[in-house]
Scaffold this active site. Structure first.
Site, PDB file in Angstrom:
ATOM      1  N   GLY A 109       3.605 -14.577  44.043  1.00 38.40           N
ATOM      2  CA  GLY A 109       4.315 -13.712  44.891  1.00 38.40           C
ATOM      3  C   GLY A 109       4.737 -14.256  46.137  1.00 38.40           C
ATOM      4  O   GLY A 109       4.787 -15.522  46.261  1.00 38.40           O
ATOM      5  N   SER A 110       4.933 -13.707  47.239  1.00 39.17           N
ATOM      6  CA  SER A 110       5.201 -14.300  48.485  1.00 39.17           C
ATOM      7  C   SER A 110       4.106 -14.781  49.272  1.00 39.17           C
ATOM      8  O   SER A 110       2.864 -14.928  49.079  1.00 39.17           O
ATOM      9  CB  SER A 110       5.503 -13.225  49.452  1.00 39.17           C
ATOM     10  OG  SER A 110       4.700 -12.219  49.900  1.00 39.17           O
ATOM     11  N   GLY A 127      -0.122 -14.260  49.520  1.00 40.87           N
ATOM     12  CA  GLY A 127      -1.042 -15.318  49.152  1.00 40.87           C
ATOM     13  C   GLY A 127      -2.000 -15.504  50.469  1.00 40.87           C
ATOM     14  O   GLY A 127      -3.053 -15.968  50.380  1.00 40.87           O
ATOM     15  N   GLU A 129       0.738 -18.943  43.394  1.00 38.19           N
ATOM     16  CA  GLU A 129       1.911 -19.421  43.097  1.00 38.19           C
ATOM     17  C   GLU A 129       2.727 -18.567  44.110  1.00 38.19           C
ATOM     18  O   GLU A 129       3.265 -17.453  43.782  1.00 38.19           O
ATOM     19  CB  GLU A 129       2.345 -18.948  41.713  1.00 38.19           C
ATOM     20  CG  GLU A 129       1.611 -19.574  40.651  1.00 38.19           C
ATOM     21  CD  GLU A 129       1.954 -21.058  40.481  1.00 38.19           C
ATOM     22  OE1 GLU A 129       2.549 -21.767  41.157  1.00 38.19           O
ATOM     23  OE2 GLU A 129       1.294 -21.733  39.390  1.00 38.19           O
TER      24      GLU A 129
END
Ligand code: UN1
Length: 516
Positions: A248-249, A253, A270
């Site tokens: 995600g963004s 994270g 990721e």
């Protein structure tokens, strides 16, 4: 160019038919016991409207899901890896049998064009094949011991419950990269999909449940928990979840990483990309134009690997830009179920607002829009977000160019020396994917070298997106550092133990230490 869109009723019928064939009954769809936290609505970006209500997991349901997965782990970890591979093999067979159904759901919920939706399901099939092979290749090394009569070795063991948090843009492939590998590695999985794509996740979970029944794997090797942020937070904070694999963004994270680290759990992150391609004077421009247009405008700019920055040698910049703007002018934007369409809708009107804000910021920072930007179908589908992919020429790598906007905006800059191009390339906070178009081997090698691209993925004469599953997938810096999918990414899903075995019959201490 397609001029019409399907109706929401058509899409509802299509989604329901696909779900029926897969074996999902919506009314019974969400397990996980207890009262529901709230209802989540499946919707389609094709019209921007709601499809069906889907019950979300309650806090008690998430607790139960993790408990089930943990209980299943205790049995699954002792199942021989090649037997675990049979579960993944069966999943792959079911994915093959339902490829069209799953692709329908990807198109309905994520708005991907048919060919890309089929490609996403193919990625799932491919990773299952990979993981079946992997189930016989979880190799540990034997290491030369410094002591006579000793054996030194490394053993890889299953890790535990893996919490998979996935995003709307690859609503099933990213789950499969994690799940197929985790299951082969002896882990069990609790999956929190994007709230925007509950139907495809129900379909995948049903197929995995069917596979587990077929091969006699323990109930609880996989649990699906649909819901909002609170569901994700529960997984993040649960110490039974040994690894949180989150896509995600970067903002997400930044929250997940420290929270899991605080309980000494593992993360595989990721996050955002701000991927660039360098186009050198020797580049084959026919190939470059095709590669660039797919990478920048494909998936309506909503891949984490989407090409967002183009760094072009100044001698060819005008020629390349003219060819790109001509190609952009002909891009068919519209119904993703129409075979002629290349660019489907953005996921939401909020995404369109963010895109327009970014383009406005780029202009305020001196950028010039060369192509695209027009909204389509606003009259017949005001809740949907169809937009022409945009090219913006910028004089410098200003503030907005350094950010990831999850939409089809391609910023074009020029360079004179390759060193300058590489410096520009690396001068962003993200580090996922990169490429160079050149026919000069020395340039290509420099770009791939330690002094070249600082990304987890670096390509030559191919765009930044569309990686195969066989390689490890992930990136550096604010992309989060995780590696998923192929190569030896499996090690993140296991724990290693170093074993020293003394068969000499006498005690010999390492480093020649004497004691007693
Ligand atoms: C993502 O956008 O989250 O390399 C994953 C690619 C795809 C995966 C993208 N195989 O573009």
């Amino acid at each position: 160019m397609p001029r019409t869109l399907p109706t929401t009723d058509d899409l509802r019928t299509r989604a329901r038919a696909a779900l029926d064939r897969v074996g999902v009954t919506l009314d019974e769809a969400v397990g996980g016991g207890g009262s529901e936290r709230e209802v989540c609505h499946a919707r389609t970006p094709i019209t921007g409207e709601r499809l069906f209500p889907v019950p979300a997991a309650s806090a008690a349901g998430v607790e139960e899901a993790v408990a089930d997965a943990h209980r299943a782990f205790l049995a699954w970890r002792s199942t021989p890896a090649p037997i675990r591979g049979e579960l993944v093999r069966r999943l792959g067979e079911l994915l093959r049998a339902h490829k069209g159904d799953l692709a329908d759901l990807v198109t309905v919920e994520a708005g991907k064009i048919r060919s890309e939706a089929l490609g996403e399901v193919q990625e799932m099939i491919d990773i299952c094949d990979f993981a079946v092979g992997l189930s016989r290749q979880l190799y540990g090394r034997t290491i030369a011991s410094e002591r006579p009569g000793h054996r030194l070795a490394e053993t890889w063991h299953p890790l535990g419950v893996v919490g998979v948090v996935s995003a709307f843009n690859f609503p099933c492939a990213v789950w499969s990269w994690n799940t197929a590998v985790a299951l082969a590695c002896g882990d069990t999985v609790v999956w929190k999909p994007s709230e925007l794509t509950p139907l495809i996740s129900l379909a995948c979970a049903r197929l995995l449940d069917r596979a587990a029944e077929d091969v006699g794997a323990p109930d609880g090797v996989h649990r699906l928990v649909i819901g909002d942020r609170a569901v994700g937070e529960q997984l993040v904070d649960d110490s039974r979840v040994a690894l949180v694999s989150a896509t995600g963004s970067t903002r997400m994270g930044r929250e997940v990483g420290p929270r899991v680290a605080a309980r000494f759990g593992r993360t595989l992150l990721e996050l955002g990309g701000n991927n660039a391609a360098v186009v050198a004077p020797s580049a084959d421009l026919d190939l470059a134009v095709q590669g660039i247009v797919f990478a920048a405008a494909g998936t309506a700019g909503q891949r984490c690997t989407t090409l967002r920055r183009l760094i072009v040698h100044r001698d060819i910049a005008d020629t390349l830009v003219a060819r790109l703007t001509a190609a952009y002018a002909k891009l068919p934007v519209g119904d993703p179920f129409d075979d002629a369409t290349l660019v489907g809708p953005l996921i939401s009107t909020a995404a369109l607002d963010r895109m327009q804000e970014s383009v406005a910021r780029a202009q305020a920072e001196g950028g010039k829009v060369l192509a695209g930007g027009g909204r389509r179908f606003a009259d017949i589908a005001p809740a949907a977000a169809y937009v022409e992919p945009v090219i913006v020429r910028v004089g410098a790598q200003t503030g907005i160019v350094r950010e990831e906007t999850f939409a089809p905006i391609l910023y074009v800059m020029t360079y004179e020396t390759l060193e300058e191009a590489i410096a520009l390339h690396n001068d962003v906070p993200q580090g996922l994917s990169s490429s160079i178009f050149t026919r000069d081997q020395a340039e290509a090698e420099l770009f791939l070298s330690a002094e070249g691209s600082d990304c987890g993925i670096a390509n030559v004469n191919i765009g930044t997106s569309g990686a195969e599953i066989g390689g490890a997938f992930g990136g550096e810096k604010e992309t989060g550092g995780g590696r998923e999918s192929g190569s030896d990414a499996w090690r993140a899903y296991m724990r290693s133990a170093t074993n020293t075995v003394n068969y000499s019959g006498r005690l010999a201490l390492a480093q020649n230490v004497s004691f007693l």
